[in-house]
Structure formats: C-alpha cells, structure tokens
Design a protein around this motif. Structure first.
Motif, PDB file in Angstrom:
ATOM      1  N   GLU A 260       0.822  -1.212   0.000  1.00 30.76           N
ATOM      2  CA  GLU A 260       0.000   0.000   0.000  1.00 30.76           C
ATOM      3  C   GLU A 260       0.855   1.259   0.000  1.00 30.76           C
ATOM      4  O   GLU A 260       0.574   2.227  -0.707  1.00 30.76           O
ATOM      5  CB  GLU A 260      -0.933  -0.012   1.219  1.00 30.76           C
ATOM      6  CG  GLU A 260      -2.027  -1.076   1.152  1.00 30.76           C
ATOM      7  CD  GLU A 260      -2.820  -1.160   2.452  1.00 30.76           C
ATOM      8  OE1 GLU A 260      -2.380  -0.532   3.454  1.00 30.76           O
ATOM      9  OE2 GLU A 260      -3.851  -1.864   2.482  1.00 30.76           O
ATOM     10  N   GLU A 261       1.922   1.267   0.807  1.00 30.31           N
ATOM     11  CA  GLU A 261       2.761   2.456   0.942  1.00 30.31           C
ATOM     12  C   GLU A 261       3.626   2.701  -0.298  1.00 30.31           C
ATOM     13  O   GLU A 261       3.913   3.842  -0.644  1.00 30.31           O
ATOM     14  CB  GLU A 261       3.658   2.328   2.169  1.00 30.31           C
ATOM     15  CG  GLU A 261       2.935   2.383   3.499  1.00 30.31           C
ATOM     16  CD  GLU A 261       2.493   3.792   3.853  1.00 30.31           C
ATOM     17  OE1 GLU A 261       3.072   4.752   3.305  1.00 30.31           O
ATOM     18  OE2 GLU A 261       1.576   3.937   4.672  1.00 30.31           O
ATOM     19  N   THR A 262       4.070   1.639  -0.938  1.00 32.10           N
ATOM     20  CA  THR A 262       5.001   1.786  -2.061  1.00 32.10           C
ATOM     21  C   THR A 262       4.313   1.853  -3.411  1.00 32.10           C
ATOM     22  O   THR A 262       4.908   2.338  -4.377  1.00 32.10           O
ATOM     23  CB  THR A 262       5.990   0.602  -2.078  1.00 32.10           C
ATOM     24  OG1 THR A 262       5.263  -0.624  -2.270  1.00 32.10           O
ATOM     25  CG2 THR A 262       6.774   0.532  -0.780  1.00 32.10           C
ATOM     26  N   GLY A 263       3.088   1.362  -3.492  1.00 33.79           N
ATOM     27  CA  GLY A 263       2.401   1.343  -4.783  1.00 33.79           C
ATOM     28  C   GLY A 263       2.934   0.292  -5.740  1.00 33.79           C
ATOM     29  O   GLY A 263       2.697   0.376  -6.951  1.00 33.79           O
ATOM     30  N   MET A 264       3.646  -0.712  -5.247  1.00 34.12           N
ATOM     31  CA  MET A 264       4.174  -1.759  -6.111  1.00 34.12           C
ATOM     32  C   MET A 264       3.018  -2.569  -6.704  1.00 34.12           C
ATOM     33  O   MET A 264       2.108  -2.990  -5.985  1.00 34.12           O
ATOM     34  CB  MET A 264       5.106  -2.688  -5.327  1.00 34.12           C
ATOM     35  CG  MET A 264       6.380  -2.028  -4.834  1.00 34.12           C
ATOM     36  SD  MET A 264       7.566  -3.200  -4.097  1.00 34.12           S
ATOM     37  CE  MET A 264       6.638  -3.815  -2.685  1.00 34.12           C
ATOM     38  N   HIS A 265       3.086  -2.778  -8.017  1.00 37.00           N
ATOM     39  CA  HIS A 265       2.060  -3.593  -8.671  1.00 37.00           C
ATOM     40  C   HIS A 265       2.577  -4.998  -8.982  1.00 37.00           C
ATOM     41  O   HIS A 265       1.791  -5.902  -9.295  1.00 37.00           O
ATOM     42  CB  HIS A 265       1.582  -2.927  -9.970  1.00 37.00           C
ATOM     43  CG  HIS A 265       2.655  -2.798 -11.016  1.00 37.00           C
ATOM     44  ND1 HIS A 265       3.017  -3.829 -11.849  1.00 37.00           N
ATOM     45  CD2 HIS A 265       3.442  -1.745 -11.369  1.00 37.00           C
ATOM     46  CE1 HIS A 265       3.988  -3.432 -12.662  1.00 37.00           C
ATOM     47  NE2 HIS A 265       4.263  -2.163 -12.385  1.00 37.00           N
ATOM     48  N   SER A 266       3.921  -5.183  -8.902  1.00 37.70           N
ATOM     49  CA  SER A 266       4.512  -6.490  -9.159  1.00 37.70           C
ATOM     50  C   SER A 266       5.776  -6.610  -8.337  1.00 37.70           C
ATOM     51  O   SER A 266       6.540  -5.644  -8.203  1.00 37.70           O
ATOM     52  CB  SER A 266       4.836  -6.663 -10.643  1.00 37.70           C
ATOM     53  OG  SER A 266       5.456  -7.918 -10.890  1.00 37.70           O
ATOM     54  N   ALA A 267       5.983  -7.801  -7.773  1.00 35.49           N
ATOM     55  CA  ALA A 267       7.168  -8.023  -6.943  1.00 35.49           C
ATOM     56  C   ALA A 267       7.613  -9.470  -7.082  1.00 35.49           C
ATOM     57  O   ALA A 267       6.836 -10.352  -7.457  1.00 35.49           O
ATOM     58  CB  ALA A 267       6.883  -7.702  -5.475  1.00 35.49           C
ATOM     59  N   VAL A 268       8.892  -9.679  -6.793  1.00 37.89           N
ATOM     60  CA  VAL A 268       9.441 -11.025  -6.725  1.00 37.89           C
ATOM     61  C   VAL A 268      10.207 -11.138  -5.421  1.00 37.89           C
ATOM     62  O   VAL A 268      10.937 -10.213  -5.032  1.00 37.89           O
ATOM     63  CB  VAL A 268      10.339 -11.340  -7.943  1.00 37.89           C
ATOM     64  CG1 VAL A 268      11.481 -10.354  -8.052  1.00 37.89           C
ATOM     65  CG2 VAL A 268      10.888 -12.760  -7.872  1.00 37.89           C
ATOM     66  N   VAL A 269      10.015 -12.238  -4.708  1.00 35.75           N
ATOM     67  CA  VAL A 269      10.636 -12.452  -3.406  1.00 35.75           C
ATOM     68  C   VAL A 269      11.534 -13.681  -3.506  1.00 35.75           C
ATOM     69  O   VAL A 269      11.059 -14.771  -3.864  1.00 35.75           O
ATOM     70  CB  VAL A 269       9.576 -12.664  -2.304  1.00 35.75           C
ATOM     71  CG1 VAL A 269      10.244 -12.745  -0.933  1.00 35.75           C
ATOM     72  CG2 VAL A 269       8.534 -11.564  -2.333  1.00 35.75           C
ATOM     73  N   VAL A 270      12.822 -13.502  -3.214  1.00 36.04           N
ATOM     74  CA  VAL A 270      13.766 -14.618  -3.291  1.00 36.04           C
ATOM     75  C   VAL A 270      14.472 -14.763  -1.944  1.00 36.04           C
ATOM     76  O   VAL A 270      14.775 -13.767  -1.283  1.00 36.04           O
ATOM     77  CB  VAL A 270      14.809 -14.406  -4.418  1.00 36.04           C
ATOM     78  CG1 VAL A 270      14.128 -14.379  -5.769  1.00 36.04           C
ATOM     79  CG2 VAL A 270      15.602 -13.137  -4.199  1.00 36.04           C
ATOM     80  N   PRO A 271      14.715 -15.999  -1.504  1.00 35.12           N
ATOM     81  CA  PRO A 271      15.416 -16.189  -0.222  1.00 35.12           C
ATOM     82  C   PRO A 271      16.902 -15.888  -0.351  1.00 35.12           C
ATOM     83  O   PRO A 271      17.497 -16.060  -1.419  1.00 35.12           O
ATOM     84  CB  PRO A 271      15.177 -17.677   0.085  1.00 35.12           C
ATOM     85  CG  PRO A 271      14.944 -18.313  -1.240  1.00 35.12           C
ATOM     86  CD  PRO A 271      14.293 -17.274  -2.112  1.00 35.12           C
ATOM     87  N   LEU A 272      17.502 -15.456   0.740  1.00 34.33           N
ATOM     88  CA  LEU A 272      18.951 -15.311   0.871  1.00 34.33           C
ATOM     89  C   LEU A 272      19.426 -16.477   1.729  1.00 34.33           C
ATOM     90  O   LEU A 272      19.170 -16.508   2.938  1.00 34.33           O
ATOM     91  CB  LEU A 272      19.315 -13.967   1.514  1.00 34.33           C
ATOM     92  CG  LEU A 272      18.918 -12.720   0.733  1.00 34.33           C
ATOM     93  CD1 LEU A 272      19.148 -11.460   1.578  1.00 34.33           C
ATOM     94  CD2 LEU A 272      19.701 -12.607  -0.571  1.00 34.33           C
ATOM     95  N   ARG A 273      20.090 -17.454   1.099  1.00 33.18           N
ATOM     96  CA  ARG A 273      20.465 -18.682   1.791  1.00 33.18           C
ATOM     97  C   ARG A 273      21.958 -18.898   1.718  1.00 33.18           C
ATOM     98  O   ARG A 273      22.575 -18.723   0.661  1.00 33.18           O
ATOM     99  CB  ARG A 273      19.775 -19.895   1.150  1.00 33.18           C
ATOM    100  CG  ARG A 273      18.307 -20.027   1.449  1.00 33.18           C
ATOM    101  CD  ARG A 273      17.745 -21.270   0.791  1.00 33.18           C
ATOM    102  NE  ARG A 273      17.839 -21.210  -0.655  1.00 33.18           N
ATOM    103  CZ  ARG A 273      16.847 -21.491  -1.491  1.00 33.18           C
ATOM    104  NH1 ARG A 273      15.686 -21.877  -1.011  1.00 33.18           N
ATOM    105  NH2 ARG A 273      17.022 -21.426  -2.784  1.00 33.18           N
ATOM    106  N   SER A 274      22.553 -19.305   2.843  1.00 32.23           N
ATOM    107  CA  SER A 274      23.936 -19.781   2.842  1.00 32.23           C
ATOM    108  C   SER A 274      23.911 -21.296   2.764  1.00 32.23           C
ATOM    109  O   SER A 274      22.846 -21.917   2.609  1.00 32.23           O
ATOM    110  CB  SER A 274      24.652 -19.316   4.105  1.00 32.23           C
ATOM    111  OG  SER A 274      24.135 -19.997   5.229  1.00 32.23           O
ATOM    112  N   LEU A 275      25.072 -21.925   2.896  1.00 29.03           N
ATOM    113  CA  LEU A 275      25.119 -23.379   2.857  1.00 29.03           C
ATOM    114  C   LEU A 275      24.388 -24.008   4.044  1.00 29.03           C
ATOM    115  O   LEU A 275      23.893 -25.131   3.957  1.00 29.03           O
ATOM    116  CB  LEU A 275      26.580 -23.851   2.853  1.00 29.03           C
ATOM    117  CG  LEU A 275      27.386 -23.535   1.584  1.00 29.03           C
ATOM    118  CD1 LEU A 275      28.833 -23.955   1.775  1.00 29.03           C
ATOM    119  CD2 LEU A 275      26.780 -24.228   0.375  1.00 29.03           C
ATOM    120  N   HIS A 276      24.321 -23.272   5.163  1.00 29.73           N
ATOM    121  CA  HIS A 276      23.792 -23.867   6.395  1.00 29.73           C
ATOM    122  C   HIS A 276      22.539 -23.185   6.920  1.00 29.73           C
ATOM    123  O   HIS A 276      21.766 -23.820   7.642  1.00 29.73           O
ATOM    124  CB  HIS A 276      24.864 -23.826   7.488  1.00 29.73           C
ATOM    125  CG  HIS A 276      26.184 -24.388   7.067  1.00 29.73           C
ATOM    126  ND1 HIS A 276      26.376 -25.728   6.833  1.00 29.73           N
ATOM    127  CD2 HIS A 276      27.380 -23.785   6.805  1.00 29.73           C
ATOM    128  CE1 HIS A 276      27.629 -25.937   6.456  1.00 29.73           C
ATOM    129  NE2 HIS A 276      28.259 -24.771   6.439  1.00 29.73           N
TER     130      HIS A 276
END
Length: 563
Positions: A260-276
């Motif tokens: 709502e605050e940013t007005g984003m109409h499209s987004a992609v969410v990706v994890p930040l993962r290390s080996l462990h």
C-alpha cells in the motif's frame, strides 16, 4: 599546493606529506586546503577548490548527477564528526569526468577551525564520462545480465562490512531492475529485521525509514511469499492482490502495508540462503516500470541472491570471529593497580573495521617487593590465534615476575626460553619494566626491551626523549642470547609512555617520522592531566591511515606533597 588564502602554510605542507589525495574542510563543509596529489587526481587547481562547498562541487552519482545531501555518505561522516571509510563513490574532475574513489573521513585538530575534517581519497579505477542511465525497463539483454552478475560478485565480495555490502546490493538492482528493493534479514537471535526499503527517486536511492525496522516472527506454516522465503523455500512472484485476503500472520500484515505504501504492482521475493542457514530475503518491486516480473526475472534474481548470500555469510563469519577475538582481548586486559605517588591509565583501540584483530596488550601489577611492574607487548599476527597467544604470554610473564625478584632482563630471558614449549607464539615484542622508589625518595625505572618501540619519557616541562637503552632482539629469535637492562630516573611530574607500533606506523611514512610525530605531540601535551593527555595524544598522533590496533600505557610520577 594552496591552503587558506592560496598561500603555502604549515597545513598545506602537512597535507602534501600524505601519499594520497587529501583535502581539509571547515565546519560548513567548505574546502580550506588541498594537497598536490588531490589537485592531480581531481584535475582542478587549488584555486578552483579552496572556498567551495566540497559536497556541491565534487560528490556525484555514477551518472554524473549531484548526490542528494541526505544520501551522501561522505558528507554524513563529516557532519557526524566520526572516522569512517568506504568506496563506491564518485568525484567530479575538472574536465567533467568522474573519478571512482575509496575514501576515509576523520575529524582533526589543526588549528584552522573547531570542526576541521580531513578527507583522504585515492583512485579506485579509471576516470571516465558519466555512465548512461539505464532505461526505465526491467528487461535486460543477456549480455547486460551477465555483466550485472559479474558486477554483483565484484562489489559484494570486496567488503566484509555487512551494511556496506547490502547498500551495494541495493544500488545494483535499483533502478536497473526495479523501482523498489526490500531486504529482510534474520538476525543471530532468529529475529526478523527489515534492513532496507529503498526507492529510486530522481536518479538516486532513497531509504524509507518509516518502513524499516523490526518485523514479526516467521510463521512456520504460512504459504505467503515472504514467509516462505524466510523459511528458505522457493522464490515467489507477488502483487498487492496476494495480500488482499485475511492476513495469516503478522508478516502478512506488514507486507500488505508495504504494498500500500510503495504502490508496487509487481514483486518477486527470493530467499537469501547460505550453505547452512537462511539469512533473509530480497524483495524487488515495480511501481513506475510497467512490466510485471516473470520467470526470467526470477532466475536472474536468484542468481544475484546466491552471490549476495555468499558475501553476507562471509561478512557475518568475519565479524563473528572479530567480535570473539576483541571480546577475549578486552577481557584479558587488566585493571591497573593504584600505587601511591603514581597515576596510571591505559587505552586499547582495535584496528579499523577493514582490518583483523591484533595481539597488542599491556599489563601493570604490584610485585612482592612493592615495585610496580609495567609491560607493553605485541604478538605477531592479526587473528584469534594472536589474541590467544597474547593471553598466554601475559600470564607466563606475570607468573614469573611475581615469583622471582629478578632484574627485568632475567625475567624476559626466562620467558624467551619458555615460550616455544608453552605458548603458541612464533614471535613477539615487549618492554618489561620495574618502577621503584630509590633511597633518595626518587622514582627509578629499570627495563629491558625485546624488539619493541622504545618507551617515551616526557618531563613536566615538555622535554620528551626516547629511552633507547636496554634494547634486544624480539622474543622467539635467539633465546640463548643474554638481554641487557637499563635504568633511568623519572623526575617529579614526568610521564612515561609505553605504546605499540600502531601509534607510530603508517603506510608511506618511515618509522622515524612516526616516532618524531609522537614525541612532538607528547611534549606539547605535557601539562595536561593524565587522562586528557592520553586521549588527546591518541587522537593527534595515531596516523589517519593506520590499519593496526593500538595499546597505550601511561604512568605519571606524581610529586608527593611537602610535609
């Protein structure tokens, strides 16, 4: 090189002695002096720099646009009056080209103004014309995608500062790939922290402080995109419609607010993962760019996230080891004894953020015969092993000095013989001294020096000289060789200074220059009470380009009041 008024002056001469570009600003941010190297790097004569606002004249984005004052890291450091360093900044040269620089900002007292600031900089690449701003489109040709991945690897792996790495990540993807970048991190206490909500505005990146900060815990069963990413599950595409239904967790409530605050109409969410572990999640959103994210974008962002995760994991491991070493080192540094007729103080400063932990240490304790033992030392190395070796050496020296009333040289000879079999120390330097009261009521110092910078004796009248006698080899070099002793009398009001090489060594300058700088500043501060004497001496004598830790032990012979 010109300074105030365009004339040669001591400040100008001092700046010219530096081996890198340098300029000095006053409290208003106006340039008051610049050295010759700075003129050469910037392609501007001093007359075109002195009197000008450094930020307005020099600081630019990679596209050649003025950096907003609120977003300029160099200016923020100057205003805060703290010593900071960084990279990824551009200065505009006289011919309009941009010079990429690494920089260091530090407050200094040169008698020009109450709030003078020294800015050191050197080239971090070739100067060139401003980069072409990328088109407002999320679609990158394949060659540009490969270049972006290479740039991501280079920028993120060249720093071990977590905040700096994440700021660089934001600058890489906004506005090139998205209008918004959101970074959520899982802290070492398993709490979620929204580190950044950044937006491209007018060619610069603006951070929304009102949307950053602590987040609700990660729900274990939620199918929503951010919750899945923070559990290390697959990447997801999202939009405002994703969060239209009843929220299933506190994170879903925050995500609805974010859209709502940013007005984003499209987004992609990706994890930040290390080996462990799962380190967090990266969300990119579009509000101005019309294209919606698709599977091709997801693949690119996952590649970027893998590189960012590796850099973030390395930075965390580095900072964790550094914190352990610093904590151990500080806990091992002793409380100073209270001795009649003497005042004593000590300081320990760790190396700057970009450096590793060293093995500098000091000690002071009362011996069985009433003498005061003083020690300053430096174990070769810059890691946890050096800090551990420092602890072993300190404890061995204490034990033998307390059990044997012997001259300093004999104590250190025994230590030199015992160290290879007991302590994990390859080489080390130290000064070990005994301070006693002689038959005439005066204060006498006896010492031996194992390859360490010489003690500095400063009289109350401001006469400073180095105690160069009693000098021998480093510990661990030739244990079979006998060591010399030396003695000197400390006049009433005199200050004895024991220190490590981080106070006098600087790249591009000789050791003699560092020793002379320390001697002159100590003499000038001779009348100061011991605590401000020590603080001011550290601030003035420690080289700006110092990359080592510093230990300092100061003892003053306080005259006894007349009966």
């Amino acid at each position: 090189m010109a300074g105030q008024g365009g004339a040669q002056n001591p400040v100008a001469s001092a700046l010219d002695a530096l081996g890198t570009g340098a300029y000095l600003t006053d409290a208003q941010g106006l340039i008051v002096a610049v050295n010759t190297r700075g003129e050469q790097l910037l392609g501007r004569p001093a007359s075109a720099l002195v009197g000008k606002d450094a930020h307005d004249l020099l600081h630019r984005t990679r596209w050649g646009e003025p950096v907003p004052r609120a977003q300029c890291r160099i200016r923020a450091s100057m205003i805060a009056g703290r010593t900071e360093q960084g990279g990824g900044e551009w200065l505009e040269c006289g011919d309009g080209t941009l010079l990429p620089v690494a920089w260091l900002v530090t407050p200094c007292d040169l008698g020009i103004s109450p709030s003078a600031t020294l800015v050191l900089f050197h080239s971090a690449g070739r100067s060139g014309r401003p980069a072409q701003r990328p088109p407002v489109s999320g679609r990158l040709p394949e060659l540009e995608r490969l270049a972006l991945l290479a740039e991501t690897t280079t920028l993120l792996t060249s720093t071990l500062d977590i905040d700096e790495a994440l700021r660089r990540l934001v600058s890489l993807v906004v506005p090139r790939l998205a209008d918004w970048a959101v970074i959520d991190l899982i802290t070492e206490r398993d709490e979620v922290w929204r580190f950044a909500v950044a937006h491209a505005e007018g060619g610069t990146v603006v951070f929304r402080d009102d949307l950053q900060g602590p987040m609700p815990p990660v729900p274990q069963e939620s199918p929503m995109p951010l919750s899945r990413a923070l559990r290390g599950a697959a990447s997801s595409l999202a939009g405002p419609e994703t969060y239209h239904g009843p929220p299933d967790s506190g994170i879903a409530v925050e995500q609805r607010r974010l859209f709502e605050e940013t007005g984003m109409h499209s987004a992609v969410v990706v994890p930040l993962r290390s080996l462990h572990d799962v380190l967090g999640a990266l969300t990119l959103g579009r509000s101005d760019q019309p294209e919606r994210f698709d599977a091709t974008d997801v693949a690119l962002l996952e590649d970027i996230a893998r590189r960012a995760s590796l850099a973030l994991e390395n930075a965390r491991l580095y900072q964790r080891q550094r914190k352990v070493a610093e904590t151990m080192q500080r806990h091992l540094l002793p409380k100073l004894p209270r001795t009649p007729g003497r005042s004593m103080t000590a300081r320990y400063l760790p190396a700057p953020d970009a450096s590793e932990v060293g093995g500098d240490w000091y000690d002071a304790f009362t011996l069985a015969d009433g003498a005061t033992a003083l020690v300053i030392g430096d174990v070769v190395g810059h890691d946890l092993d050096a800090a551990a070796g420092m602890a072993q050496l300190r404890n061995m020296l204490r034990a033998y000095a307390l059990s044997q009333q012997r001259p300093p040289s004999k104590i250190v000879e025994w230590l030199d013989h015992a160290t290879p079999d007991i302590a994990e120390v390859s080489m080390a330097t130290l000064v070990f001294a005994r301070m006693t009261v002689n038959d005439d009521g005066g204060c006498e110092l006896s010492w031996t020096n194992a390859g360490h910078p010489p003690p500095l004796l400063v009289t109350h009248e401001g006469v400073a000289r180095y105690l160069t006698d009693g000098h021998g080899l480093l510990l661990g070099v030739a244990p079979e060789r006998p060591r010399p002793d030396a003695t000197a009398e400390l006049p009433p009001g005199a200050t004895l200074l024991l220190y490590t090489d981080g106070l006098i060594e600087s790249p591009g300058h000789s050791l003699d220059e560092g020793l002379e700088r320390l001697r002159r500043h100590a003499a000038a501060l001779a009348h100061r009470p011991l605590e401000p004497f020590t603080d001011q001496l550290l601030a003035r004598a420690r080289p700006p380009a110092n990359d080592d830790d510093v230990a300092l032990l100061a003892v003053r012979n306080v005259p006894r009041p007349a009966a």
